[in-house]
Write an enzyme that holds these catalytic residues in place. Structure first.
Site, PDB file in Angstrom:
ATOM      1  N   LYS A 109      59.829 -32.965  12.418  1.00 36.01           N
ATOM      2  CA  LYS A 109      60.313 -31.777  11.691  1.00 36.01           C
ATOM      3  C   LYS A 109      61.133 -32.184  10.466  1.00 36.01           C
ATOM      4  CE  LYS A 109      60.394 -28.144  15.216  1.00 36.01           C
ATOM      5  NZ  LYS A 109      61.234 -27.183  15.947  1.00 36.01           N
ATOM      6  N   LYS A 138      47.629 -29.835  17.781  1.00 35.51           N
ATOM      7  CA  LYS A 138      48.046 -28.839  18.759  1.00 35.51           C
ATOM      8  C   LYS A 138      48.052 -27.458  18.132  1.00 35.51           C
ATOM      9  CE  LYS A 138      52.225 -27.999  20.334  1.00 35.51           C
ATOM     10  NZ  LYS A 138      53.489 -27.878  21.066  1.00 35.51           N
ATOM     11  N   LYS A 142      52.302 -22.172  16.026  1.00 33.71           N
ATOM     12  CA  LYS A 142      52.602 -20.938  15.294  1.00 33.71           C
ATOM     13  C   LYS A 142      52.720 -21.182  13.812  1.00 33.71           C
ATOM     14  CE  LYS A 142      55.320 -18.818  18.964  1.00 33.71           C
ATOM     15  NZ  LYS A 142      56.687 -18.776  19.481  1.00 33.71           N
TER      16      LYS A 142
HETATM   17  P1  AMP Z   1      57.125 -22.774  20.956  1.00 32.56           P
HETATM   18  O1  AMP Z   1      56.565 -21.545  20.404  1.00 32.56           O
HETATM   19  O2  AMP Z   1      56.689 -23.989  20.215  1.00 32.56           O
HETATM   20  O3  AMP Z   1      58.584 -22.690  21.225  1.00 32.56           O
HETATM   21  O4  AMP Z   1      56.438 -22.965  22.380  1.00 32.56           O
HETATM   22  C1  AMP Z   1      56.728 -22.140  23.480  1.00 32.56           C
HETATM   23  C2  AMP Z   1      56.131 -22.695  24.726  1.00 32.56           C
HETATM   24  O5  AMP Z   1      54.711 -22.795  24.621  1.00 32.56           O
HETATM   25  C3  AMP Z   1      56.609 -24.113  25.065  1.00 32.56           C
HETATM   26  O6  AMP Z   1      56.698 -24.265  26.461  1.00 32.56           O
HETATM   27  C4  AMP Z   1      55.545 -24.984  24.473  1.00 32.56           C
HETATM   28  O7  AMP Z   1      55.491 -26.238  25.038  1.00 32.56           O
HETATM   29  C5  AMP Z   1      54.298 -24.154  24.766  1.00 32.56           C
HETATM   30  N1  AMP Z   1      53.256 -24.450  23.762  1.00 32.56           N
HETATM   31  C6  AMP Z   1      53.344 -24.310  22.431  1.00 32.56           C
HETATM   32  N2  AMP Z   1      52.193 -24.658  21.820  1.00 32.56           N
HETATM   33  C7  AMP Z   1      51.337 -25.038  22.811  1.00 32.56           C
HETATM   34  C8  AMP Z   1      49.988 -25.506  22.835  1.00 32.56           C
HETATM   35  N3  AMP Z   1      49.243 -25.631  21.735  1.00 32.56           N
HETATM   36  N4  AMP Z   1      49.453 -25.791  24.024  1.00 32.56           N
HETATM   37  C9  AMP Z   1      50.167 -25.630  25.155  1.00 32.56           C
HETATM   38  N5  AMP Z   1      51.420 -25.193  25.218  1.00 32.56           N
HETATM   39  C10 AMP Z   1      52.028 -24.901  24.060  1.00 32.56           C
END
Ligand code: AMP
Ligand code: TRP
Length: 346
Positions: free
Chosen positions: A127, A208, A211
């Site tokens: 980041k 991956k 968002k």
């Molecule tokens: P975040 O929006 O990045 O805070 O992610 C929220 C939750 O979703 C966390 O537990 C992440 O590890 C999971 N997560 C985010 N992106 C992915 C992805 N592409 N595949 C699986 N889990 C994800």
């Protein structure tokens, strides 16, 4: 020595249930990766577990946020989580900034966190590399996350693979605190779901699903309609072969991802998933079927989401109920920390 959990409902009920704590950023609509990698597990576990889900708005501001967008994203996320099946009677879904103990505990923990531990975090490194100027909050982000976790003494912390390192840091901080001030925190355990643990972008299966990616064909969102879902999945990048099988060959990451999504949505075993496509004529058939199962799984969620967004007052009420339950656990814990550290009682 075991650390007792504080009850939110009846003491007997809470004592018999394992406590689960997770956090999620209000940084845009949820995508399929969030749903399959995290949210689905929380929903599935809420009868057997005592669940706390924290919408981490304080983490969101570690990168610049537009105030109007932050408020809107926080409500949209709450609505998507309730729509995905989070039941306000079973799960304390709350907004991080509504429970002051999180920021207070962060400072207490931060003062015994070596900077080197934070500089080593791979998420910080990537980041920080993407930004011209790096704010202190980006570095101290994992300490806030440790506070989120440790205040609740959870038995489990369900997260995606990418968050494992942060949980290990929280363990290390808990150990340090316990060692210095006496047994206070339970050491947290990450629980990483097997199927769908890592959903990759449909436009680029080497990355991956996230968002922050802006590309049109990248993600399927929980707010997308059937037409959009089908379009994105049908355009998913694959390879020039025909074999439908799980594979860790980077060349075949697209097909592997589609099958992984299929597996996570249907709950079939990997062998059964491959068998389901034994008669497929090629990747086209695979994509059509994956689009179908995803559309079917998301349709009721989108509908409920729209209904909740039309009534923000009720939505905010659900969130304040969640914050009240969270405070009942987090507030005594931060007071315990302060007392042990030598602060005068207020
Ligand atoms: P975040 O929006 O990045 O805070 O992610 C929220 C939750 O979703 C966390 O537990 C992440 O590890 C999971 N997560 C985010 N992106 C992915 C992805 N592409 N595949 C699986 N889990 C994800
Ligand atoms: N850092 C996590 C993520 O980006 C979100 C998070 C914040 C979290 N606090 C947490 C996850 C506590 C689990 C527990 O996904």
């Amino acid at each position: 020595m075991s650390v007792p959990n504080h009850a939110t409902a009846s003491p007997e009920e809470a004592a018999s249930k394992r406590r689960v704590l997770s956090g999620i950023q209000p940084s845009g609509d949820l995508h399929l990766g969030n749903y399959l990698g995290a949210v689905k597990q929380w929903v599935a576990g809420q009868d057997q577990r005592e669940n706390f889900i924290c919408i981490v708005d304080l983490h969101a501001i570690t990168v610049p946020q537009d105030p109007v967008a932050l408020r809107d994203n926080t409500r949209r996320l709450a609505a998507q989580l309730f729509a995905a099946g989070i039941d306000p009677d079973k799960t304390a879904l709350f907004v991080q900034s509504h429970v002051r103990a999180h920021t207070e505990a962060t400072w207490l923990l931060m003062c015994s966190t070596p900077i080197g531990w934070l500089e080593r975090m791979t998420q910080f490194k990537s980041k920080a590399a993407a930004q011209e100027k790096v704010q202190a909050g980006l570095l101290t982000y994992p300490v806030l996350m440790a506070a989120d976790i440790l205040l609740y003494n959870p038995d489990e912390v369900p997260v995606g693979e990418d968050q494992k390192q942060h949980i290990e840091l929280a363990r290390d901080l808990a150990q340090r605190f316990n060692h210095r001030f006496g047994e206070t925190f339970r050491l947290p355990e990450p629980v990483i779901p097997k199927a769908g643990a890592r959903v990759m972008g449909f436009d680029d299966p080497s990355k991956k699903m996230s968002k922050s990616a802006e590309a049109q064909g990248h993600a399927v969102l929980l707010s997308d309609n059937a037409t959009k879902i089908t379009r994105v999945i049908k355009r998913a990048v694959t390879d020039s072969g025909r074999e439908i099988d799980f594979s860790d060959d980077p060349e075949r990451a697209g097909v592997n991802n589609l099958l992984g999504v299929y597996q996570a949505v249907t709950g079939h075993s990997p062998d059964a998933c491959v068998a389901d496509f034994a008669n497929a004529r090629g990747y086209g058939d695979l994509k059509v079927r994956v689009a179908e199962v995803v559309t079917e799984a998301l349709a009721p969620i989108t509908q409920r989401f729209d209904e909740l967004m039309e009534d923000p007052t009720s939505l905010d009420q659900l969130l304040s109920k969640g914050a009240e339950r969270a405070r009942a656990v987090a507030e005594p814990k931060v007071q315990e920390m302060k007392a042990k550290m030598g602060f005068l009682p207020a």
